[in-house]
Design a protein around this motif. Sequence first.
Motif, PDB file in Angstrom:
ATOM      1  N   MET A   1       3.534 -44.951   5.680  1.00  0.00           N
ATOM      2  CA  MET A   1       4.448 -43.947   5.163  1.00  0.00           C
ATOM      3  C   MET A   1       3.690 -42.784   4.537  1.00  0.00           C
ATOM      4  N   TRP A   2       2.641 -43.109   3.784  1.00  0.00           N
ATOM      5  CA  TRP A   2       1.854 -42.064   3.134  1.00  0.00           C
ATOM      6  C   TRP A   2       1.143 -41.196   4.159  1.00  0.00           C
ATOM      7  N   ILE A   3       0.729 -41.812   5.239  1.00  0.00           N
ATOM      8  CA  ILE A   3       0.028 -41.055   6.274  1.00  0.00           C
ATOM      9  C   ILE A   3       0.958 -40.011   6.890  1.00  0.00           C
ATOM     10  N   VAL A   4       2.192 -40.386   7.139  1.00  0.00           N
ATOM     11  CA  VAL A   4       3.165 -39.441   7.696  1.00  0.00           C
ATOM     12  C   VAL A   4       3.401 -38.302   6.711  1.00  0.00           C
ATOM     13  N   LEU A   5       3.501 -38.619   5.435  1.00  0.00           N
ATOM     14  CA  LEU A   5       3.695 -37.587   4.420  1.00  0.00           C
ATOM     15  C   LEU A   5       2.514 -36.617   4.401  1.00  0.00           C
ATOM     16  N   LEU A   6       1.304 -37.139   4.511  1.00  0.00           N
ATOM     17  CA  LEU A   6       0.126 -36.268   4.542  1.00  0.00           C
ATOM     18  C   LEU A   6       0.147 -35.354   5.772  1.00  0.00           C
ATOM     19  N   HIS A   7       0.572 -35.883   6.908  1.00  0.00           N
ATOM     20  CA  HIS A   7       0.686 -35.046   8.103  1.00  0.00           C
ATOM     21  C   HIS A   7       1.751 -33.969   7.907  1.00  0.00           C
ATOM     22  N   LEU A   8       2.855 -34.336   7.304  1.00  0.00           N
ATOM     23  CA  LEU A   8       3.926 -33.354   7.077  1.00  0.00           C
ATOM     24  C   LEU A   8       3.494 -32.264   6.108  1.00  0.00           C
ATOM     25  N   ILE A   9       2.676 -32.617   5.125  1.00  0.00           N
ATOM     26  CA  ILE A   9       2.141 -31.607   4.207  1.00  0.00           C
ATOM     27  C   ILE A   9       1.256 -30.627   4.973  1.00  0.00           C
ATOM     28  N   GLN A  10       0.407 -31.161   5.828  1.00  0.00           N
ATOM     29  CA  GLN A  10      -0.470 -30.317   6.639  1.00  0.00           C
ATOM     30  C   GLN A  10       0.354 -29.384   7.537  1.00  0.00           C
ATOM     31  N   VAL A  11       1.360 -29.928   8.195  1.00  0.00           N
ATOM     32  CA  VAL A  11       2.231 -29.117   9.054  1.00  0.00           C
ATOM     33  C   VAL A  11       2.936 -28.048   8.215  1.00  0.00           C
ATOM     34  N   GLY A  12       3.395 -28.432   7.037  1.00  0.00           N
ATOM     35  CA  GLY A  12       4.074 -27.486   6.157  1.00  0.00           C
ATOM     36  C   GLY A  12       3.173 -26.346   5.711  1.00  0.00           C
TER      37      GLY A  12
ATOM     38  N   ILE B   1      -6.206 -23.526  16.836  1.00  0.00           N
ATOM     39  CA  ILE B   1      -6.984 -24.250  15.815  1.00  0.00           C
ATOM     40  C   ILE B   1      -6.121 -25.309  15.137  1.00  0.00           C
ATOM     41  N   GLU B   2      -4.848 -24.987  14.910  1.00  0.00           N
ATOM     42  CA  GLU B   2      -3.947 -25.995  14.336  1.00  0.00           C
ATOM     43  C   GLU B   2      -3.854 -27.210  15.251  1.00  0.00           C
ATOM     44  N   GLY B   3      -3.725 -26.972  16.543  1.00  0.00           N
ATOM     45  CA  GLY B   3      -3.679 -28.081  17.494  1.00  0.00           C
ATOM     46  C   GLY B   3      -4.967 -28.882  17.489  1.00  0.00           C
ATOM     47  N   LEU B   4      -6.094 -28.191  17.384  1.00  0.00           N
ATOM     48  CA  LEU B   4      -7.384 -28.883  17.342  1.00  0.00           C
ATOM     49  C   LEU B   4      -7.572 -29.695  16.067  1.00  0.00           C
ATOM     50  N   THR B   5      -6.965 -29.286  14.975  1.00  0.00           N
ATOM     51  CA  THR B   5      -7.037 -30.097  13.752  1.00  0.00           C
ATOM     52  C   THR B   5      -6.062 -31.259  13.815  1.00  0.00           C
ATOM     53  N   GLY B   6      -4.944 -31.070  14.503  1.00  0.00           N
ATOM     54  CA  GLY B   6      -3.960 -32.140  14.607  1.00  0.00           C
ATOM     55  C   GLY B   6      -4.436 -33.308  15.442  1.00  0.00           C
TER      56      GLY B   6
END
Length: 92
Positions: A1-12, A58-63
Amino acid sequence: MWIVLLHLIQVGLWAVVFWQARELPTLETAVYFSLATYTTIGFGDVVLGPGWRVLAGIEGLTGIPLVSWSTAFVFAVVNRMYEHWRHVHEAS
């Protein structure tokens, strides 16, 4: 769950950059674009102007590595839990 939240923060964070730069009309559109780009789905229905396309790449490459690392982490945790469960049940 925390991992998804961290990804959503990055996307945000990426979405706010695109929105604040006035490259996308609404924050919702920016989040949608950022989520599609970060996960490398890239639908193509929302695009950036010429000066910003490289940043989207670059966003895609970080994702790619971040999603891959989190997938590997979850797999390692589940594997360790399974090995522990198997060890406990073989001993009994």
